[in-house]
Motif scaffolding. Structure first.
Motif, PDB file in Angstrom:
ATOM      1  N   VAL A   1      36.986  34.512  42.614  1.00  0.00           N
ATOM      2  CA  VAL A   1      36.474  34.730  41.532  1.00  0.00           C
ATOM      3  C   VAL A   1      37.336  34.104  40.218  1.00  0.00           C
ATOM      4  CG1 VAL A   1      35.089  35.997  39.915  1.00  0.00           C
ATOM      5  CG2 VAL A   1      34.827  36.371  42.320  1.00  0.00           C
ATOM      6  N   ARG A   2      37.406  33.022  39.752  1.00  0.00           N
ATOM      7  CA  ARG A   2      37.963  32.671  38.701  1.00  0.00           C
ATOM      8  C   ARG A   2      37.420  32.327  37.223  1.00  0.00           C
ATOM      9  NH1 ARG A   2      39.594  28.608  41.371  1.00  0.00           N
ATOM     10  NH2 ARG A   2      41.544  29.183  42.468  1.00  0.00           N
ATOM     11  N   ASP A   3      38.352  33.117  36.300  1.00  0.00           N
ATOM     12  CA  ASP A   3      37.868  32.602  34.738  1.00  0.00           C
ATOM     13  C   ASP A   3      38.738  32.130  33.931  1.00  0.00           C
ATOM     14  OD1 ASP A   3      39.497  34.932  33.833  1.00  0.00           O
ATOM     15  OD2 ASP A   3      38.382  36.239  34.853  1.00  0.00           O
ATOM     16  N   ASN A   4      38.500  31.810  32.606  1.00  0.00           N
ATOM     17  CA  ASN A   4      39.458  31.358  31.569  1.00  0.00           C
ATOM     18  C   ASN A   4      39.842  32.172  30.706  1.00  0.00           C
ATOM     19  OD1 ASN A   4      36.840  31.141  30.588  1.00  0.00           O
ATOM     20  ND2 ASN A   4      37.408  29.076  29.376  1.00  0.00           N
ATOM     21  N   GLY A   5      39.697  33.609  30.843  1.00  0.00           N
ATOM     22  CA  GLY A   5      39.757  34.580  29.968  1.00  0.00           C
ATOM     23  C   GLY A   5      40.896  34.948  29.522  1.00  0.00           C
ATOM     24  N   ILE A   6      41.271  36.016  28.715  1.00  0.00           N
ATOM     25  CA  ILE A   6      42.557  36.502  28.309  1.00  0.00           C
ATOM     26  C   ILE A   6      43.652  36.744  29.409  1.00  0.00           C
ATOM     27  CG2 ILE A   6      41.420  37.501  26.336  1.00  0.00           C
ATOM     28  CD1 ILE A   6      42.074  40.238  27.652  1.00  0.00           C
ATOM     29  N   GLY A   7      43.387  37.112  30.485  1.00  0.00           N
ATOM     30  CA  GLY A   7      44.313  37.392  31.727  1.00  0.00           C
ATOM     31  C   GLY A   7      45.080  38.353  31.574  1.00  0.00           C
ATOM     32  N   PHE A   8      46.076  38.660  32.400  1.00  0.00           N
ATOM     33  CA  PHE A   8      47.057  39.845  32.245  1.00  0.00           C
ATOM     34  C   PHE A   8      48.249  39.621  32.773  1.00  0.00           C
ATOM     35  CE2 PHE A   8      44.498  40.373  36.070  1.00  0.00           C
ATOM     36  CZ  PHE A   8      45.578  40.540  37.098  1.00  0.00           C
ATOM     37  N   ASP A   9      49.347  40.221  32.724  1.00  0.00           N
ATOM     38  CA  ASP A   9      50.728  40.338  33.138  1.00  0.00           C
ATOM     39  C   ASP A   9      50.390  40.799  34.470  1.00  0.00           C
ATOM     40  OD1 ASP A   9      53.223  40.318  33.990  1.00  0.00           O
ATOM     41  OD2 ASP A   9      53.837  40.416  31.885  1.00  0.00           O
ATOM     42  N   GLU A  10      50.999  39.968  35.690  1.00  0.00           N
ATOM     43  CA  GLU A  10      50.735  40.393  37.138  1.00  0.00           C
ATOM     44  C   GLU A  10      51.788  41.506  37.227  1.00  0.00           C
ATOM     45  OE1 GLU A  10      51.403  37.413  40.031  1.00  0.00           O
ATOM     46  OE2 GLU A  10      49.556  36.167  39.438  1.00  0.00           O
ATOM     47  N   LYS A  11      52.547  41.897  36.424  1.00  0.00           N
ATOM     48  CA  LYS A  11      53.459  43.290  36.802  1.00  0.00           C
ATOM     49  C   LYS A  11      52.564  44.663  36.811  1.00  0.00           C
ATOM     50  CE  LYS A  11      54.878  43.964  31.971  1.00  0.00           C
ATOM     51  NZ  LYS A  11      56.081  44.042  31.009  1.00  0.00           N
ATOM     52  N   PHE A  12      51.280  44.359  36.089  1.00  0.00           N
ATOM     53  CA  PHE A  12      50.484  45.540  36.030  1.00  0.00           C
ATOM     54  C   PHE A  12      49.315  45.058  37.337  1.00  0.00           C
ATOM     55  CE2 PHE A  12      51.227  44.733  31.489  1.00  0.00           C
ATOM     56  CZ  PHE A  12      52.293  46.095  31.548  1.00  0.00           C
ATOM     57  N   LEU A  13      49.641  44.418  38.335  1.00  0.00           N
ATOM     58  CA  LEU A  13      48.478  44.309  39.381  1.00  0.00           C
ATOM     59  C   LEU A  13      48.385  45.426  40.067  1.00  0.00           C
ATOM     60  CD1 LEU A  13      47.012  42.208  40.968  1.00  0.00           C
ATOM     61  CD2 LEU A  13      48.905  41.851  42.440  1.00  0.00           C
ATOM     62  N   ASP A  14      49.378  46.386  40.362  1.00  0.00           N
ATOM     63  CA  ASP A  14      49.015  47.429  41.180  1.00  0.00           C
ATOM     64  C   ASP A  14      48.358  48.382  40.257  1.00  0.00           C
ATOM     65  OD1 ASP A  14      50.534  46.420  43.192  1.00  0.00           O
ATOM     66  OD2 ASP A  14      52.359  47.548  42.675  1.00  0.00           O
TER      67      ASP A  14
END
Length: 527
Positions: free
Chosen positions: A451-464
Motif C-alpha cells: 500500500v503506497r502513498d505520496n503523503g508526508i511520510g515519516f522518518d524510519e527511525k520511528f518504525l518500531d
C-alpha cells in the motif's frame, strides 16, 4: 631342466636330441668341474652323468653334488659303456644315483626314465612350496594369536580399571571375563546379574548375539548387599575379526540417580502442565469477562458523551450565538468529546481482536472495492487517485483484514501534503517465504501486498513506534487520530499469522508492506 655331463661331445649330442624331441630343456657340461659350476648357478631336475671322465669321474661328481642344498631334489642317472660290473653299479647307487644305465642306451627307455624323474622333481618342488607356505601361515597365525592374547590381556586390564560393571562374552554366549564390580549384582562369574522380574535380560541378550549388532537397553539390577533394584544402562558391542564376531564387550552403567531425576522431572512437568491448563482456563474466563467489561464500560462511557455533545450543541445554538469566545470554548469541548468517543470505539475494537474467528477464502479485490465506497466522499474532496491491482484470493477473517486496509487507506488520505492530491496504489505479488523482503515466486505460498502513498511520510527511525498502542508521530492539532489504528492493524496481521512493516522518508510518502499466507494453517496447541 636336464643336465648332460660327458667328456665326449659325440656322446652328448644324440642324448640332447632325444630329450629335446620330448620337449625337455637341456643343458650340457664336458667335465665334472664345469658341471659343478653350473649346478651352483641353476636348478636341474635330472642329471645324466657319464662315469668315465678324466680328472674327475662321475662318482666323484655325484659325491660333490650330494653336498649342494640346491641339488637335494635332483635325480642322477649314471651312464657307462665300460664299467658294467656289479661293483660299479653298486657304487653308483651308494654315491646318490637313482639309476645306472649301460651303453648302448635304449632312447625310449631313457626318455621314460627322465620323464618319470622330472615329474617326481616337480612334485617335490610343489610339495616344498606348499610346506613353506604352510610354515609361513603357521608363523602368521602364531603371531596373530600372540598379538590377540596381548590385546585380550590389555583389554582385561582396561575393563578392570573401569568404575562400572564390565564383561566379555564369547560368540556362543558364554561369559569370558568380568571385572570386580560384577560381583555386587551377580553370584559368580558364570551367571548374569540378578534382574527385576519384568526385565527379561537373557532373552534380549540372546537376540542381540544372534543378530550380531550393537545392543543397548535399560535394565534393573538387584544389589545383592541391599536388595535394592537400581537402573543400569546395558551396552553390548561386537568385536570383529575378518568379518566374524570374535567376542562381545559389555558394560552396565549405573543410571539410577539420573533415572530418579528424570522421573521427578516428568512428575514436575506433569504438575506444571496441569497448572498451566488451569491457568489457561482461568485466563480465558478472565479474558471473556474483561471483554464483557470493556463492552459495558465503553457503552456506559459513550452514552454520557453523546449527551454532552447534544447538550453542547443545544447551548451553542440557543444561548451563545452572539458570544464568539464562549462558542470557541464550547466547540473545543465538543471536539474533545468527539475524540473521546473515537478513542472508546478504537479501544473496544482493539479489545475484541483476541476473540476467535473463522478464516474464509476471501476475494480482496471485491473487499477493497466495497471498502473504497466508504471513502468515496473523502476521495472526491481531496481529488485522490486510488489504484488497486489484482490480488490473489487468500484465507482471511474478512472483518479483521478489512480493518487493516481501512486504517492504511484512512492514514493515506489523512497524512497528505498541502496542495498535493493523494495518489494511493495497492499492488500484490506472490513470494516464496514469509519475509518482508521475500523473493518473488509465481508459485509461492505467501502474498506480499503493498500500500503506497505520496503523503508526508515519516522518518524510519520511528518504525518500531508506529505499531504500538497510542503512539503518534504528529500532534493532535495537526492530524486527527487516536494512535490506535496501526496497532489494530498489527494485531490483526498477527492473528492472520502474517507480517506488517513500512518504508518511508519524510516528504516522500510511505509504503506499507503486508505478508500473508495464501492458505491458513490452524495453529497447534499442546494438550
Amino acid at each position: 631342466m636336464i643336465l648332460i655331463v660327458d667328456d665326449r661331445p659325440e656322446n652328448i649330442l644324440p642324448l640332447k636330441k632325444i630329450l629335446e624331441l620330448h620337449d625337455f630343456a637341456v643343458d650340457t657340461a664336458e667335465s665334472g668341474e664345469e658341471a659343478l659350476k653350473k649346478i651352483l648357478k641353476s636348478a636341474y631336475s635330472v642329471i645324466i652323468l657319464d662315469v668315465q671322465m678324466p680328472e674327475m669321474d662321475g662318482f666323484e661328481v655325484a659325491n660333490a653334488i650330494s653336498g649342494f642344498s640346491k641339488a637335494r631334489d635332483t635325480s642322477i642317472i649314471f651312464l657307462s659303456a665300460v664299467n658294467t660290473e656289479k661293483k660299479f653299479i653298486t657304487r653308483g647307487y651308494t654315491t646318490g644315483g637313482i639309476d645306472y644305465l649301460t651303453k648302448p642306451v635304449d632312447p625310449d627307455i631313457l626318455a621314460l626314465k627322465v620323464k618319470t624323474l622330472h615329474r617326481l622333481y616337480m612334485q617335490q618342488q610343489e610339495l616344498r612350496s606348499a610346506q613353506e607356505s604352510l610354515r609361513r601361515e603357521i608363523d602368521i597365525r602364531r603371531q596373530a594369536q600372540e598379538q590377540l592374547a596381548g590385546q585380550v590381556q590389555e583389554l582385561q586390564v582396561i575393563l578392570a580399571s573401569l568404575p562400572e560393571m564390565a564383561f566379555t562374552v564369547t560368540p556362543d554366549g558364554r561369559l569370558e571375563y568380568v571385572n570386580e564390580h560384577w560381583f555386587r549384582y551377580a553370584v559368580d562369574s558364570t551367571h548374569l546379574p540378578v534382574t527385576h522380574g519384568d526385565d527379561n535380560l537373557r532373552t534380549d541378550l540372546d537376540k542381540a548375539l544372534a543378530c550380531g549388532t550393537e545392543f543397548t537397553r535399560e535394565v534393573r539390577l538387584r544389589d545383592l548387599s541391599t536388595g535394592e533394584y537400581r537402573y543400569h544402562l546395558l551396552r553390548l558391542l561386537p568385536i570383529r575379526q575378518q568379518q566374524l564376531v570374535s567376542r562381545w564387550i559389555g558394560t552396565f552403567t549405573d543410571i539410577h540417580p539420573q533415572k530418579q531425576a528424570a522421573e521427578l522431572l516428568e512428575q514436575e512437568v506433569a504438575l506444571r502442565t496441569r497448572e498451566l491448563r488451569l491457568n489457561n482456563a482461568e485466563l480465558e474466563r478472565t479474558n471473556h469477562e474483561l471483554q464483557q467489561f470493556t463492552w459495558v464500560v465503553s457503552h456506559d462511557l459513550k452514552e454520557p458523551l453523546r449527551k454532552i455533545q447534544i447538550l453542547n450543541d443545544h447551548i451553542r445554538e440557543k444561548f451563545l450565538k452572539d458570544n464568539n469566545e464562549a462558542v470557541s470554548y464550547l466547540e473545543r469541548a465538543i471536539r474533545s468529546s468527539a475524540r473521546m468517543a473515537r478513542l472508546i470505539d478504537d479501544l473496544l475494537a482493539y479489545s475484541q481482536l483476541s476473540a476467535p474467528e473463522v478464516f474464509k477464502r476471501t476475494d480482496l479485490n471485491a473487499l477493497l472495492a466495497e471498502l473504497l465506497l466508504d471513502f468515496d466522499e473523502r476521495i472526491r474532496q481531496l481529488g485522490a487517485v486510488v489504484t488497486v491491482d489484482h490480488i490473489p484470493a487468500l484465507d482471511t477473517i474478512p472483518g479483521r483484514i478489512r480493518q487493516v486496509f481501512q486504517n492504511l487507506i484512512s492514514n493515506a488520505l489523512k497524512f497528505v501534503r498541502p496542495n498535493v492530491p493523494p495518489v494511493i496504489r495497492i499492488s500484490a505479488e506472490r513470494i516464496a517465504t514469509k519475509a518482508i523482503d521475500g523473493e518473488p515466486d509465481a508459485n509461492g505460498s505467501f502474498c506480499r501486498i503493498t500500500v503506497r502513498d505520496n503523503g508526508i511520510g515519516f522518518d524510519e527511525k520511528f518504525l518500531d513506534r508506529i505499531f504500538i498502542l497510542f503512539q503518534r508521530l504528529h500532534s493532535q492539532t495537526s492530524y486527527e487520530g487516536t494512535g490506535i489504528g496501526l496497532a489494530i492493524a498489527k494485531k490483526n496481521m498477527d492473528k492472520h499469522q502474517g507480517l506488517i512493516s513500512a518504508q518511508s522518508r519524510p516528504g516522500e510518502g510511505a509504503t506499507f508492506l503486508l505478508v500473508l499466507p495464501l492458505t491458513q494453517t490452524p495453529p497447534t496447541h499442546p494438550n
